[in-house]
Design an enzyme around this catalytic site. Structure first.
Site, PDB file in Angstrom:
ATOM      1  N   LYS A 292       0.808  -1.216   0.000  1.00 44.37           N
ATOM      2  CA  LYS A 292       0.000   0.000   0.000  1.00 44.37           C
ATOM      3  C   LYS A 292       0.844   1.270   0.000  1.00 44.37           C
ATOM      4  O   LYS A 292       1.807   1.381   0.737  1.00 44.37           O
ATOM      5  CB  LYS A 292      -0.884   0.024   1.246  1.00 44.37           C
ATOM      6  CG  LYS A 292      -2.192  -0.729   1.076  1.00 44.37           C
ATOM      7  CD  LYS A 292      -2.826  -0.994   2.416  1.00 44.37           C
ATOM      8  CE  LYS A 292      -3.363   0.264   3.023  1.00 44.37           C
ATOM      9  NZ  LYS A 292      -4.583   0.758   2.347  1.00 44.37           N
TER      10      LYS A 292
ATOM     11  N   SER B 259     -15.878 -18.085   0.973  1.00 44.60           N
ATOM     12  CA  SER B 259     -16.220 -18.210  -0.446  1.00 44.60           C
ATOM     13  C   SER B 259     -15.603 -19.467  -1.037  1.00 44.60           C
ATOM     14  O   SER B 259     -14.520 -19.902  -0.646  1.00 44.60           O
ATOM     15  CB  SER B 259     -15.732 -16.990  -1.208  1.00 44.60           C
ATOM     16  OG  SER B 259     -14.357 -16.819  -1.034  1.00 44.60           O
TER      17      SER B 259
ATOM     18  N   GLU C  69     -20.917 -18.193  -0.769  1.00 46.61           N
ATOM     19  CA  GLU C  69     -20.940 -16.796  -1.269  1.00 46.61           C
ATOM     20  C   GLU C  69     -21.059 -16.672  -2.785  1.00 46.61           C
ATOM     21  O   GLU C  69     -20.565 -15.705  -3.372  1.00 46.61           O
ATOM     22  CB  GLU C  69     -19.701 -16.020  -0.769  1.00 46.61           C
ATOM     23  CG  GLU C  69     -19.598 -15.949   0.743  1.00 46.61           C
ATOM     24  CD  GLU C  69     -18.362 -15.188   1.246  1.00 46.61           C
ATOM     25  OE1 GLU C  69     -17.875 -14.278   0.547  1.00 46.61           O
ATOM     26  OE2 GLU C  69     -17.898 -15.504   2.359  1.00 46.61           O
TER      27      GLU C  69
ATOM     28  N   ARG D 103      -5.546  -2.976 -12.318  1.00 42.17           N
ATOM     29  CA  ARG D 103      -6.721  -3.278 -11.513  1.00 42.17           C
ATOM     30  C   ARG D 103      -7.318  -1.995 -10.919  1.00 42.17           C
ATOM     31  O   ARG D 103      -6.648  -1.218 -10.254  1.00 42.17           O
ATOM     32  CB  ARG D 103      -6.364  -4.251 -10.410  1.00 42.17           C
ATOM     33  CG  ARG D 103      -7.504  -4.437  -9.484  1.00 42.17           C
ATOM     34  CD  ARG D 103      -7.582  -5.768  -8.820  1.00 42.17           C
ATOM     35  NE  ARG D 103      -8.621  -5.623  -7.823  1.00 42.17           N
ATOM     36  CZ  ARG D 103      -9.759  -6.264  -7.848  1.00 42.17           C
ATOM     37  NH1 ARG D 103     -10.004  -7.128  -8.805  1.00 42.17           N
ATOM     38  NH2 ARG D 103     -10.659  -6.069  -6.911  1.00 42.17           N
TER      39      ARG D 103
ATOM     40  N   ASP E  15     -16.500 -10.601   8.817  1.00 41.35           N
ATOM     41  CA  ASP E  15     -15.142 -10.426   8.286  1.00 41.35           C
ATOM     42  C   ASP E  15     -14.637  -9.007   8.482  1.00 41.35           C
ATOM     43  O   ASP E  15     -15.327  -8.053   8.173  1.00 41.35           O
ATOM     44  CB  ASP E  15     -15.131 -10.711   6.772  1.00 41.35           C
ATOM     45  CG  ASP E  15     -15.357 -12.176   6.455  1.00 41.35           C
ATOM     46  OD1 ASP E  15     -14.922 -13.019   7.256  1.00 41.35           O
ATOM     47  OD2 ASP E  15     -15.958 -12.471   5.402  1.00 41.35           O
TER      48      ASP E  15
ATOM     49  N   CYS F 266      -7.093 -10.602   7.047  1.00 41.15           N
ATOM     50  CA  CYS F 266      -6.043 -10.972   6.102  1.00 41.15           C
ATOM     51  C   CYS F 266      -5.440  -9.734   5.467  1.00 41.15           C
ATOM     52  O   CYS F 266      -5.763  -8.632   5.879  1.00 41.15           O
ATOM     53  CB  CYS F 266      -6.609 -11.893   5.022  1.00 41.15           C
ATOM     54  SG  CYS F 266      -7.988 -11.161   4.144  1.00 41.15           S
TER      55      CYS F 266
ATOM     56  N   GLU G   5      -4.977 -14.815   8.344  1.00 39.69           N
ATOM     57  CA  GLU G   5      -3.960 -15.164   7.345  1.00 39.69           C
ATOM     58  C   GLU G   5      -2.596 -15.247   8.009  1.00 39.69           C
ATOM     59  O   GLU G   5      -2.242 -14.386   8.798  1.00 39.69           O
ATOM     60  CB  GLU G   5      -3.938 -14.095   6.247  1.00 39.69           C
ATOM     61  CG  GLU G   5      -2.881 -14.361   5.206  1.00 39.69           C
ATOM     62  CD  GLU G   5      -2.759 -13.224   4.203  1.00 39.69           C
ATOM     63  OE1 GLU G   5      -3.786 -12.811   3.651  1.00 39.69           O
ATOM     64  OE2 GLU G   5      -1.640 -12.766   3.988  1.00 39.69           O
TER      65      GLU G   5
ATOM     66  N   HIS H 152      -3.310 -18.022  -2.246  1.00 38.95           N
ATOM     67  CA  HIS H 152      -3.025 -17.132  -3.376  1.00 38.95           C
ATOM     68  C   HIS H 152      -2.386 -17.833  -4.559  1.00 38.95           C
ATOM     69  O   HIS H 152      -2.105 -17.214  -5.571  1.00 38.95           O
ATOM     70  CB  HIS H 152      -2.152 -15.960  -2.919  1.00 38.95           C
ATOM     71  CG  HIS H 152      -2.878 -15.101  -1.932  1.00 38.95           C
ATOM     72  ND1 HIS H 152      -2.786 -15.306  -0.574  1.00 38.95           N
ATOM     73  CD2 HIS H 152      -3.759 -14.093  -2.109  1.00 38.95           C
ATOM     74  CE1 HIS H 152      -3.569 -14.439   0.036  1.00 38.95           C
ATOM     75  NE2 HIS H 152      -4.169 -13.694  -0.853  1.00 38.95           N
TER      76      HIS H 152
HETATM   77  N1  GLN Z   1     -15.613 -14.335   3.571  1.00 39.60           N
HETATM   78  C1  GLN Z   1     -14.815 -13.742   2.560  1.00 39.60           C
HETATM   79  C2  GLN Z   1     -14.414 -14.794   1.544  1.00 39.60           C
HETATM   80  O1  GLN Z   1     -14.165 -15.884   1.897  1.00 39.60           O
HETATM   81  C3  GLN Z   1     -13.586 -13.092   3.121  1.00 39.60           C
HETATM   82  C4  GLN Z   1     -12.803 -12.385   2.064  1.00 39.60           C
HETATM   83  C5  GLN Z   1     -11.597 -11.649   2.559  1.00 39.60           C
HETATM   84  O2  GLN Z   1     -11.071 -11.922   3.589  1.00 39.60           O
HETATM   85  N2  GLN Z   1     -11.143 -10.706   1.846  1.00 39.60           N
HETATM   86  O3  GLN Z   1     -14.303 -14.523   0.372  1.00 39.60           O
HETATM   87 ZN    ZN Z   2      -9.215 -13.024   3.789  1.00 41.06          ZN
END
Ligand code: GLN
Ligand code: ZN
Length: 760
Positions: free
Chosen positions: A112, A437, A488, A519, A603, A647, A669, A698
């Site tokens: 960032k 998700s 999700e 992006r 979250d 995360c 994370e 990732h």
């Molecule tokens: N619950 C969300 C997912 O699993 C969390 C996404 C995130 O931490 N950015 O996609």
């Molecule tokens: Zn996450």
């Protein structure tokens, strides 16, 4: 006469032409020369626009092919050693290789840009021998002059900031590195001066962060070197995002101008300039127009501020400018066709900000052109927004005020809740779960498109989503996970999904800003009082729960994350906005609970991102952020298990705040912080439920069972097995189906091995 000045203009274009060109080039659909000419066209358009609006000092070299920090690194031939490079100008293929990775070499890290949502490529100094490969600011200056007759102001990232943002060197080597870099800067500046450049803007945003006395000494050396080597050139030393530390030393540097942020650093910078004064021989870059916010400025208030400044600095030495580069705001409000009129009128994106800067420059001149009409128009717009029904929901305001006057607290402390929850849920030791998700396949994205375009009826879409839920509930059971999720599939974006369903939000059509590389993100606008309208997640969660006897976690985005990933109103504090969001989301939590959902995850991946730059402001922010989370989650029964997830950042220095959120379980994370997080639990114990991600999501790589047992063992050396959960690092939305299933199977196998070891 004061002058108008802009620090930088968005690259992406009003219709994201820049992004499209980059992606077409990467995909091989545009050859290099066509790509070059398309980008030049865009670049010149952006300059022409500023010229036409009447900006006096137009920034050049603010345009980039990806990122301005990467531009600086490659200009100096700083290329990570894992890439093939033999010196000289860095070709585009290598430039993009560093940014995005190649088949042989991984991309450089990105991170960032201060406290913005822009991400830059971190320069890697180890092994590099800096040389000047190409004078980019000079090329930009020449182009603007030749093509448009613009006497541009080249922008360069300053050496101190560049070095501080780089990695791959030891602190002891700082001076050695400056010795290598400063001569190259001198060469750049010399060539600029020879070409006739009058003003150059050297950005040193690092000066608003805490830097030590040794850095101030370095700063002096650097700018004295510049002044001696290139005496004729006017240097505008530019800072932004906060007030400068060490104001008195900074104003004594041998530069001709100093740019200060009078929006985000207003209090500190104004106090400094009023208390200490400003050298009579220098220009003041007065950043009065917010370069990062989307709202129309209160022009009368800004004129008042400029008047205060003009008592300290003579008017003809004031540059009226944006507080930072306009990179952080969308291009124009003009094309927005779907916003409420009172909202549209009250917005100012980059182009509208150019007008504001020009107006203020005129307005500041005593006896100059009258800007009365513009002031009247501004008053009307601001009043319209203020009186909007959306901003005057007394019911919301009163309830939120009442609720936030109390300390939000669960009915019983964690230790007691934990026993009650164990009793109710009967989960095995080391329970397994996922973050929410599951893979959003091409099929899922296609379905959403068809439904959005109206080609599918809502029923058709809903039944498609249900089929996905069916598939994944079965899969999760088969894999052997203990706590399930619905997946999700109905969400594209975790903030947009809730924003669209809550009152108080607006969505632009073209309000894109660059996040990293090509992006772009289109943040929602929180412009009114936020309110719950109807349940948002209950249907899908309930449906998933009806298909299994195992618990299904409800899944929400938390108040701080929603706020930090939106553009927000400025008439009330961020703290108040967070509480409004918290109250709205609390009603969703309660709806889920009433529908029989007994585990609910809220979250908060973006908590850390909102951390103020100044250390002294951080504790206050964390306090109300924690409070907002607790407000969201505190009214449930003791047996209802509240989860959260974090995360993207390193959290090891905010464990106390995380613990204070009082979530029954947090999944966090871990792999990207390379054990640092685990390490921090040696010093701070953590007494609530916690799952440190056991594998990195990732990459498509399927982790081996042994890797994950290793992770679990390491974590359980410092954490209590009775409170430990097993989960991946983050959501699995971007992964493929097969790798996801294979990874989760291995995760469950690793858990079984660990259970045998730790249940004894
Ligand atoms: N619950 C969300 C997912 O699993 C969390 C996404 C995130 O931490 N950015 O996609
Ligand atoms: Zn996450």
């Amino acid at each position: 006469m004061a002058k108008s000045s802009v620090l930088g203009y968005p690259r992406i274009g009003a219709d994201r032409e820049w992004k499209k060109a980059l992606e077409a080039f990467w995909a091989g659909k545009l050859d290099e020369s066509a790509f070059q000419s398309r980008l030049q066209e865009l670049r010149l358009n952006h300059l022409r626009k500023q010229q036409e609006k009447g900006i006096d000092l137009i920034a050049v070299n603010d345009f980039s092919y990806y990122d301005h920090v990467l531009d600086t690194a490659t200009m100096f031939g700083i290329v990570p050693s894992r890439f093939e490079y033999e010196g000289g100008a860095v070709p585009l293929s290598l430039y993009y290789g560093i940014a995005r990775g190649t088949k042989d070499a991984t991309a450089s890290e990105m991170t960032k840009w201060f406290n913005t949502n822009y991400h830059y490529i971190v320069p890697e100094l180890n092994g590099a021998t800096p040389t000047l490969t190409e004078n980019k600011p000079l090329n930009a200056y020449r182009e603007a002059k030749e093509k448009l007759g613009i006497e541009g102001k080249p922008v360069i990232l300053g050496p101190l900031t560049f070095l501080k943002l780089s990695k791959g060197y030891k602190v002891e080597e700082t001076d050695a590195w400056l010795d290598r870099l400063v001569p190259l800067y001198v060469q750049v500046l010399k060539e600029l001066a020879e070409a006739g450049v009058q003003w150059v803007q050297i950005d040193e945003p690092i000066l608003v962060t805490k830097i030590g006395g040794d850095d101030i000494a370095r700063l002096k050396t650097i700018y004295e070197t510049f002044a001696t080597a290139v005496p004729g050139l006017n240097v505008l030393l530019q800072t932004y995002f906060e007030s400068v530390e060490h104001y008195s030393e900074i104003i004594q540097l041998p530069v001709q101008g100093i740019g200060l942020d009078f929006v985000h650093g207003l209090t500190g910078n104004l106090k400094a300039i009023q208390d200490i004064g400003f050298p009579a021989d220098k220009f003041l870059g007065a950043g009065v127009i917010d370069g990062r916010g989307i709202w129309r400025a209160d022009l009368r208030e800004k004129l008042g501020l400029l008047e205060v400044l003009s008592k300290i600095v003579s008017e003809d030495r004031i540059l009226v400018q944006s507080s930072c580069s306009l990179l952080h705001v969308p291009v124009t409000v003009a094309n927005e066709a779907k916003l409420l009129p009172e909202l549209k009128e009250a917005l100012a994106f980059a182009d509208e900000k150019l007008d504001e800067i020009v107006l203020l420059t005129k307005g500041i001149v005593s006896g100059g052109t009258s800007i009365e009409d513009a002031l009247a128009q501004c008053d009307a717009a601001l009043l319209g927004l203020k009186q909007s029904n959306e901003r005057n929901r007394k019911d919301v305001q009163q309830t939120v005020a009442a609720i936030s006057a109390q300390q939000p607290q669960r009915s019983r402390p964690f230790a007691e809740r934990h026993i009650a929850q164990q009793d109710k849920w009967q989960l095995p030791i080391l329970p397994t779960t996922t973050i929410g998700s599951f893979p959003q396949s091409a099929e899922v994205r296609k379905a959403r498109q068809l439904w959005r375009k109206g080609e599918w009826s809502p029923e058709q879409y809903e039944s498609f989503i249900r089929d996905q839920i069916d598939i994944w509930v079965k899969l999760q059971e088969e894999i052997g996970l203990d706590v399930l999720v619905h997946g999700e599939f109905e969400r594209t974006d975790m903030v947009e999904f809730f924003g669209e369903k809550l009152a108080g939000f607006a969505f632009t059509q073209y309000g894109w800003v660059q996040s990293y590389g090509s992006r772009c993100v289109k943040p929602p606008v929180i412009f009114g009082d936020v309110a719950f309208v109807e349940p948002m997640t209950v249907e899908e969660t309930k449906y998933a729960q009806s298909k299994t006897t195992r618990p299904v976690k409800g899944m929400l985005t938390g108040p701080i994350t929603i706020m930090n990933w939106s553009f927000v109103r400025e008439d009330i504090t961020r703290e108040q906005i967070a509480y409004q969001l918290a109250y709205a989301l609390r009603q969703e939590v309660e709806s889920l609970e009433q529908a029989g959902i007994g585990m609910i995850q809220v979250d908060e991946p973006a908590v850390r991102e909102g951390l103020p730059l100044k250390e002294q402001d951080q504790a206050t922010y964390l306090d109300w952020a924690v409070k907002a989370f607790r407000m969201t989650t505190c009214t449930v029964q003791e047996t209802t298990q509240i989860h959260t997830h974090m995360c993207y950042c390193e959290f090891h220095d905010m464990i106390d705040s995380i613990e204070a959120m009082d979530a029954d379980v947090i999944s966090i994370e871990t792999s990207r912080s390379h054990g640092e997080l685990i390490h921090s639990f040696e010093e701070n114990t953590y007494e609530l439920g916690i799952g440190l991600g056991v594998y990195d999501i990732h990459s498509p790589r399927v982790p081996e069972v042994e890797e994950m047992t290793g992770m679990i063992d390491r974590a359980l050396r410092v954490l209590n097995p009775q409170l430990f959960w097993i989960n991946p690092d983050c959501g699995l939305k971007t992964r493929g189906l097969e790798e996801t299933v294979a990874s989760l199977r291995n995760m469950v196998e690793a858990t079984q091995i660990a259970r045998e070891k730790y249940s004894a």
